[in-house]
Scaffold this active site. Sequence first.
Site, PDB file in Angstrom:
ATOM      1  N   CYS A 136       0.412  -1.067  -0.113  1.00  0.00           N
ATOM      2  CA  CYS A 136      -0.400   0.114   0.238  1.00  0.00           C
ATOM      3  C   CYS A 136       1.037   1.505  -0.016  1.00  0.00           C
ATOM      4  CB  CYS A 136      -0.872  -0.362   0.921  1.00  0.00           C
ATOM      5  SG  CYS A 136      -1.679   1.379   1.604  1.00  0.00           S
ATOM      6  N   CYS A 139      -0.593   4.224   2.195  1.00  0.00           N
ATOM      7  CA  CYS A 139      -0.294   4.083   3.610  1.00  0.00           C
ATOM      8  C   CYS A 139       1.484   3.772   4.097  1.00  0.00           C
ATOM      9  CB  CYS A 139      -0.406   2.784   4.505  1.00  0.00           C
ATOM     10  SG  CYS A 139      -2.210   1.782   3.555  1.00  0.00           S
ATOM     11  N   ASP A 140       1.848   3.959   3.453  1.00  0.00           N
ATOM     12  CA  ASP A 140       3.831   3.640   3.497  1.00  0.00           C
ATOM     13  C   ASP A 140       4.724   4.579   2.808  1.00  0.00           C
ATOM     14  OD1 ASP A 140       2.789   1.802   4.798  1.00  0.00           O
ATOM     15  OD2 ASP A 140       3.403  -0.294   3.541  1.00  0.00           O
TER      16      ASP A 140
END
Length: 307
Positions: A136, A139-140
């Site tokens: 992701c 997200c990261d």
Amino acid sequence: MALLKAYDVIIIGGGPAGLSAGIYTSRARLSSLLIEKGAVGGMIINAQLVENYPGFPEGISGIDLTQAMHHQATRFGLETFSAEVTGIKVDGNNKVVRTAQGDFTAKAIIIAGGSERQKLGVPGEAKYTGKGVSYCATCDGAFFRDKVVAVVGGGNAAVTEALELTKFASRIIVIHRRHELRATKVVQEKAFAEKKIEFLWDTAVAEIMGNTFVNKIRVRNLKTGQESIINVDGVFVNVGSRPDTGYLKGVLTLDANDAIVINDKMETNVPGIFAAGDVRSNSIRQAIGAAGDGAVAAVNAGKYISG
Ligand SMILES: Cc1cc2nc3c(=O)[nH]c(=O)nc-3n(C[C@H](O)[C@H](O)[C@H](O)COP(=O)(O)OP(=O)(O)OC[C@H]3O[C@@H](n4cnc5c(N)ncnc54)[C@H](O)[C@@H]3O)c2cc1C
């Protein structure tokens, strides 16, 4: 397991399909519960800019789009419960939805559980997940500021993630098994115009290596068989997804790809159980398709309940 509450309709999954279904069932004054195991919004929250959802000529972020859908459904009375559904039991007209926190019953169920990212299945992937291997970018991505990252895959989701990573990483290497991308042309054009992104064609990742964190990958050219090592700080895997239906095996008819088989009313093989969105067979795997399916499933769930 304790019986928590009974509803007219229970919706499993809070992505565009489930949220759209929730808007329709709640507006029809059916008592409705949406059960979501992760973040409400589903997979589209990974999209920084959704340009193909009608009504937003300048585009909208996946998070804003699905937050608005959730707000819209809640306004009409949709309840949301945070849990993973672990099973469904059908006992005549009575349908039991199981979670670790307890059971719920419903007259009708709409399954909108989407799909799960597929793994590469190479040595090092599991060991370095969360230590450089990610599924992701939204997200990261911020952990990879000024770093070199590989994005594995060539479809819309992979190329979109590569574009998202240009905000953080200094160099992004898209590694794809084929010689051309499968992503939509507009998405391809953006990626080809982006100086930070480069492409490694006809290539597969054979191994992910590192110390505490990822520091290199071994790749193989699928035409020549030649292997080489590339130094990278992160690997973003985006090689497709598979419907998340393990808990439904033996209850519903699934196709060879684990997607739920439905008819044009989104009915499954069990009366009163419907499926919508990426989780159903022959889905176009797009938010607008999922939202449309959710509406069809909800309208037909209403008809099923009223007999
Ligand atoms: C990076 C990226 C970019 C994308 N960009 C676009 C785009 O620009 N335009 C577009 O149209 N589409 C885009 N997509 C595709 C889009 O996200 C999906 O087609 C859409 O989200 C499918 O909606 P859905 O509701 O069927 O499933 P999902 O969005 O996958 O939602 C399913 C939800 O169900 C939950 N769930 C699953 N099983 C259970 C369970 N047992 N119990 C409780 N909850 C459960 C999951 O946690 C999830 O939140 C993109 C996808 C990605 C990954």
